[in-house]
Write a protein that holds these residues in place. Sequence first.
Motif, PDB file in Angstrom:
ATOM      1  N   LEU A 304       0.894  -1.259  -0.073  1.00 48.53           N
ATOM      2  CA  LEU A 304      -0.070   0.088  -0.070  1.00 48.53           C
ATOM      3  C   LEU A 304       0.926   1.024   0.107  1.00 48.53           C
ATOM      4  N   PRO A 305       0.609   2.203  -0.702  1.00 50.03           N
ATOM      5  CA  PRO A 305       1.084   3.638  -0.243  1.00 50.03           C
ATOM      6  C   PRO A 305       1.438   4.172   0.891  1.00 50.03           C
ATOM      7  N   LEU A 306       2.716   4.658   1.042  1.00 53.99           N
ATOM      8  CA  LEU A 306       3.017   4.942   2.549  1.00 53.99           C
ATOM      9  C   LEU A 306       2.023   5.798   3.013  1.00 53.99           C
ATOM     10  N   GLU A 307       1.291   7.034   2.248  1.00 51.18           N
ATOM     11  CA  GLU A 307       0.487   7.739   2.878  1.00 51.18           C
ATOM     12  C   GLU A 307      -1.024   7.175   3.342  1.00 51.18           C
ATOM     13  N   ASN A 308      -1.055   5.818   2.922  1.00 53.92           N
ATOM     14  CA  ASN A 308      -2.389   5.151   3.161  1.00 53.92           C
ATOM     15  C   ASN A 308      -1.951   4.181   4.509  1.00 53.92           C
ATOM     16  N   MET A 309      -2.099   4.934   5.679  1.00 53.53           N
ATOM     17  CA  MET A 309      -1.691   4.182   6.768  1.00 53.53           C
ATOM     18  C   MET A 309      -2.815   3.266   7.107  1.00 53.53           C
ATOM     19  N   PRO A 310      -2.272   1.841   7.243  1.00 52.07           N
ATOM     20  CA  PRO A 310      -3.349   0.769   7.674  1.00 52.07           C
ATOM     21  C   PRO A 310      -3.786   1.022   9.241  1.00 52.07           C
ATOM     22  N   ALA A 311      -4.829   0.213   9.511  1.00 54.32           N
ATOM     23  CA  ALA A 311      -5.235   0.752  10.990  1.00 54.32           C
ATOM     24  C   ALA A 311      -4.209   0.298  11.966  1.00 54.32           C
ATOM     25  N   GLY A 312      -4.181   0.978  13.187  1.00 56.08           N
ATOM     26  CA  GLY A 312      -2.967   0.943  14.112  1.00 56.08           C
ATOM     27  C   GLY A 312      -1.715   1.540  13.690  1.00 56.08           C
ATOM     28  N   SER A 313      -1.366   1.693  12.483  1.00 54.85           N
ATOM     29  CA  SER A 313      -0.145   2.344  11.982  1.00 54.85           C
ATOM     30  C   SER A 313      -0.118   3.782  12.144  1.00 54.85           C
ATOM     31  N   SER A 314       1.038   4.244  12.435  1.00 59.29           N
ATOM     32  CA  SER A 314       1.025   5.849  12.628  1.00 59.29           C
ATOM     33  C   SER A 314       2.386   6.534  11.963  1.00 59.29           C
ATOM     34  N   ASN A 315       3.261   5.589  11.680  1.00 59.30           N
ATOM     35  CA  ASN A 315       4.474   6.173  11.043  1.00 59.30           C
ATOM     36  C   ASN A 315       5.082   5.019  10.122  1.00 59.30           C
ATOM     37  N   VAL A 316       6.168   5.513   9.352  1.00 58.71           N
ATOM     38  CA  VAL A 316       6.846   4.642   8.394  1.00 58.71           C
ATOM     39  C   VAL A 316       8.259   4.315   9.268  1.00 58.71           C
ATOM     40  N   LEU A 317       8.957   3.421   8.570  1.00 62.25           N
ATOM     41  CA  LEU A 317      10.364   3.163   9.157  1.00 62.25           C
ATOM     42  C   LEU A 317      10.978   2.872   7.922  1.00 62.25           C
ATOM     43  N   ALA A 318      12.120   3.648   7.804  1.00 60.70           N
ATOM     44  CA  ALA A 318      13.017   3.321   6.689  1.00 60.70           C
ATOM     45  C   ALA A 318      14.650   3.010   7.130  1.00 60.70           C
ATOM     46  N   PHE A 319      14.901   2.259   6.272  1.00 65.21           N
ATOM     47  CA  PHE A 319      16.183   1.597   6.750  1.00 65.21           C
ATOM     48  C   PHE A 319      17.444   2.088   5.763  1.00 65.21           C
ATOM     49  N   CYS A 321      19.274   0.718   3.991  1.00 66.36           N
ATOM     50  CA  CYS A 321      19.457  -0.084   2.794  1.00 66.36           C
ATOM     51  C   CYS A 321      18.308   0.506   1.751  1.00 66.36           C
ATOM     52  N   GLY A 322      17.529   1.698   2.140  1.00 63.12           N
ATOM     53  CA  GLY A 322      16.719   1.999   1.262  1.00 63.12           C
ATOM     54  C   GLY A 322      15.239   1.531   1.154  1.00 63.12           C
ATOM     55  N   HIS A 323      15.037   0.510   1.900  1.00 65.73           N
ATOM     56  CA  HIS A 323      13.542  -0.227   1.930  1.00 65.73           C
ATOM     57  C   HIS A 323      12.825   0.513   2.916  1.00 65.73           C
ATOM     58  N   ILE A 324      11.524   0.873   2.867  1.00 63.28           N
ATOM     59  CA  ILE A 324      10.569   1.676   3.586  1.00 63.28           C
ATOM     60  C   ILE A 324       9.294   0.776   3.887  1.00 63.28           C
ATOM     61  N   PHE A 325       8.784   0.925   5.095  1.00 66.80           N
ATOM     62  CA  PHE A 325       7.873  -0.010   5.513  1.00 66.80           C
ATOM     63  C   PHE A 325       6.570   0.795   6.504  1.00 66.80           C
ATOM     64  N   HIS A 326       5.526   0.348   6.601  1.00 63.83           N
ATOM     65  CA  HIS A 326       4.673   0.920   7.798  1.00 63.83           C
ATOM     66  C   HIS A 326       5.192   0.243   9.057  1.00 63.83           C
ATOM     67  N   ASP A 327       5.116   0.989  10.163  1.00 65.80           N
ATOM     68  CA  ASP A 327       5.576   0.334  11.304  1.00 65.80           C
ATOM     69  C   ASP A 327       4.960  -0.895  11.623  1.00 65.80           C
ATOM     70  N   LYS A 328       3.494  -0.777  11.541  1.00 63.08           N
ATOM     71  CA  LYS A 328       2.935  -1.949  11.672  1.00 63.08           C
ATOM     72  C   LYS A 328       3.071  -3.117  10.895  1.00 63.08           C
ATOM     73  N   CYS A 329       3.592  -2.913   9.959  1.00 63.36           N
ATOM     74  CA  CYS A 329       3.791  -4.249   8.974  1.00 63.36           C
ATOM     75  C   CYS A 329       4.922  -4.843   9.443  1.00 63.36           C
ATOM     76  N   ILE A 330       6.184  -4.543  10.063  1.00 65.78           N
ATOM     77  CA  ILE A 330       7.522  -5.042  10.237  1.00 65.78           C
ATOM     78  C   ILE A 330       7.648  -5.274  11.939  1.00 65.78           C
ATOM     79  N   LEU A 331       6.811  -4.360  12.700  1.00 67.77           N
ATOM     80  CA  LEU A 331       7.041  -4.335  14.055  1.00 67.77           C
ATOM     81  C   LEU A 331       6.339  -5.474  14.843  1.00 67.77           C
ATOM     82  N   HIS A 332       6.769  -5.989  15.859  1.00 65.12           N
ATOM     83  CA  HIS A 332       5.968  -6.862  16.751  1.00 65.12           C
ATOM     84  C   HIS A 332       4.783  -6.099  17.246  1.00 65.12           C
ATOM     85  N   PRO A 333       3.325  -6.530  17.649  1.00 64.95           N
ATOM     86  CA  PRO A 333       2.620  -5.820  18.129  1.00 64.95           C
ATOM     87  C   PRO A 333       2.791  -5.288  19.569  1.00 64.95           C
TER      88      PRO A 333
END
Length: 443
Positions: A304-319, A321-333
């Motif tokens: 999903l686009p970074l601007e479309n935050m899924p439910a429970g997500s408030s920020n994005v995480l960038a590494f 290496c250049g890869h970017i994710f929603h914080d909810k998609c990779i962080l443990h709840p």
Amino acid sequence: EIMAFLYDRLNQPSKSLRCHLELFTDGILSRVRRENLFDAIRDKAELVLCYDDHSLGLDRDGAEVLLQERCESDGVQLLTDNTDAIPCASVVKQLVDTPEHLYVYLHTLLTKDAHLGAPFADLQVELYAEYNPEKLLNFLRISTYYSFDKALEICEERNLVLEMVFILGRMGDNHRALMLIIDQLRDVPRAIEFAKEQNDPELWNDLVMYSRDKPEFIIGLLELGGTHTNPTKVIQNIPPDLQIPGIRRALTNVLHDYHLQVELCTDCKHVLEGDCELLSDGLRRLQHQGMEVECDQMCLVCQLPLENMPAGSSNVLAFWCGHIFHDKCILHPDVQLKTQMDSLTSSTNSSSVDVVKRSQHIIHSPADQRRLLMQAKLDRTMMIRQYSPACPVCVEYDQKKMQQARTGWSPSERKDRELTGSSGGAVDIPEQADLPPMQTLEI
């Protein structure tokens, strides 16, 4: 003269040129060039060189000057400049019975084009050894067409030590070459220079062991060995009762050289430390810079686009290496909840502090608000880093590389085998018993 005149009138240039060359007629070689009579003179190489000898006068002294003059004479220049019309093999065959003329011809040919005389390199080695041994070593250096065994045999017959040393060095028999320099020449600088050229540790060991009871070689190794040999090993091999004149001066020079090396290494270390510090500062500046993120970029997990935050997500995480994710998609709840609550607490505390500071007229500009917001983001980043999150894309890539290293096939080879198997072709797989035991690679 009458026969030459008649042959000219009968238009028989071959017979006419023979008569003129035997009579040493002036300007006859110029006539050959002018009238392009090279075919008529092709079988008269010996007469041409005899014509040169008559023109120069061989009764003069000074062989070195005479060789240069003979190589620049008209006849030999005529033969070597027109090798297409007058083949080299034909000239050599005619001059076999007069080796001195053959030597002059091949030497002139070498100065023009070394490749033309390649078939006669062994013969040329023998001619140099016979008529001009001083030029033999230079010929051995620039030519690669002669036989080493044949050249060594010729030099041994005439006791040409320097040439033998060079040939043995090319043949790889460095020990024998070094023994020739030591035993027959007794030339310490030449022996050390030969060891430096070959760059063979065993050769240096032979030289050190041979020179342990010879004062002149010990002094030479200490003064001229440089970094190729260990002075301590040379000194330890000296017999206790051996008298060595000049050993004090040699040891002083060795200590002085090592002192210079220590100073040079120290200076190099300072330069290296300065470069490392400069590069480290540049790396820190790059790491402190922010990473530009576009709103239309996609999260590599939920797509999903970074601007479309899924439910429970408030920020994005960038590494990095250049890869970017929603914080909810990779962080443990639990981690996400803790960091969100901590950030909310930080925000609440910041708001309360902000109210207090505003009442005290400490914060009164948007710049202070941006600074506090940036501080809150940095605090949240540090809290997330405590849980060591990893980029899932890079982790998956590393796992595939490790699996590939264990299987032993590259992706292209595996793909070719899969295609061959799927197309119905026979896949030539060796039996398991014929394969060597597979070792797991430690990555």
